[in-house]
Scaffold this motif. Structure first.
Motif, PDB file in Angstrom:
ATOM      1  N   LEU A   4      -7.900  -1.992  -2.635  1.00 51.19           N
ATOM      2  CA  LEU A   4      -7.298  -1.429  -4.024  1.00 51.19           C
ATOM      3  C   LEU A   4      -8.174  -1.918  -5.116  1.00 51.19           C
ATOM      4  O   LEU A   4      -9.167  -2.584  -5.092  1.00 51.19           O
ATOM      5  N   LEU A   8       0.638  -1.322  -0.219  1.00 53.26           N
ATOM      6  CA  LEU A   8       0.030  -0.059  -0.106  1.00 53.26           C
ATOM      7  C   LEU A   8       0.861   1.144   0.080  1.00 53.26           C
ATOM      8  O   LEU A   8       0.418   2.279  -0.690  1.00 53.26           O
ATOM      9  N   TYR A   9       1.880   1.396   0.814  1.00 50.63           N
ATOM     10  CA  TYR A   9       2.922   2.593   0.595  1.00 50.63           C
ATOM     11  C   TYR A   9       3.507   2.703  -0.848  1.00 50.63           C
ATOM     12  O   TYR A   9       3.522   3.771  -1.234  1.00 50.63           O
ATOM     13  N   LEU A  14       2.223   1.662  -3.520  1.00 53.73           N
ATOM     14  CA  LEU A  14       1.124   2.137  -4.461  1.00 53.73           C
ATOM     15  C   LEU A  14       0.771   3.448  -4.276  1.00 53.73           C
ATOM     16  O   LEU A  14       0.185   4.158  -5.019  1.00 53.73           O
ATOM     17  N   ASP A  15       0.866   3.770  -3.010  1.00 53.67           N
ATOM     18  CA  ASP A  15       0.662   5.173  -2.747  1.00 53.67           C
ATOM     19  C   ASP A  15       1.467   6.085  -3.554  1.00 53.67           C
ATOM     20  O   ASP A  15       1.042   7.302  -3.797  1.00 53.67           O
ATOM     21  N   GLU A  16       2.624   5.668  -3.744  1.00 49.19           N
ATOM     22  CA  GLU A  16       3.540   6.440  -4.831  1.00 49.19           C
ATOM     23  C   GLU A  16       3.175   6.839  -6.246  1.00 49.19           C
ATOM     24  O   GLU A  16       3.418   7.652  -7.037  1.00 49.19           O
ATOM     25  N   GLY A  17       2.257   5.682  -6.675  1.00 47.32           N
ATOM     26  CA  GLY A  17       1.834   5.700  -8.010  1.00 47.32           C
ATOM     27  C   GLY A  17       1.722   4.189  -8.451  1.00 47.32           C
ATOM     28  O   GLY A  17       1.825   3.310  -7.653  1.00 47.32           O
TER      29      GLY A  17
END
Length: 71
Positions: A67, A30-31, A33-36
């Protein structure tokens, strides 16, 4: 009014959400994917895990509604 059915549904949702977030690898995903957005191969490389393991973790996060995936 809170019916027994509603209480059961809420308990089930809570259980699924807690299960999805109970694994440190999924939290790291999740971290990341938080970037993109990242594909499965990128995530596997970033987290130093196999592609099948990455896919399994992603499936759990998608099933929990955390997600959304697309191809």
């Amino acid at each position: 009014m809170i019916t027994p059915t509603l209480a059961q549904e809420v308990s089930q949702l809570e259980a699924e959400l807690c299960f999805a977030l109970a694994d440190p690898t999924r939290i790291l995903m999740l971290y990341a994917l938080d970037e993109g957005p990242h594909n499965v191969t990128d995530l596997a490389t970033m987290l130093a895990i196999t592609q099948p393991t990455t896919s399994r973790h992603l499936k759990i996060l998608v099933q929990a509604g955390i997600l959304v995936s697309w191809k």
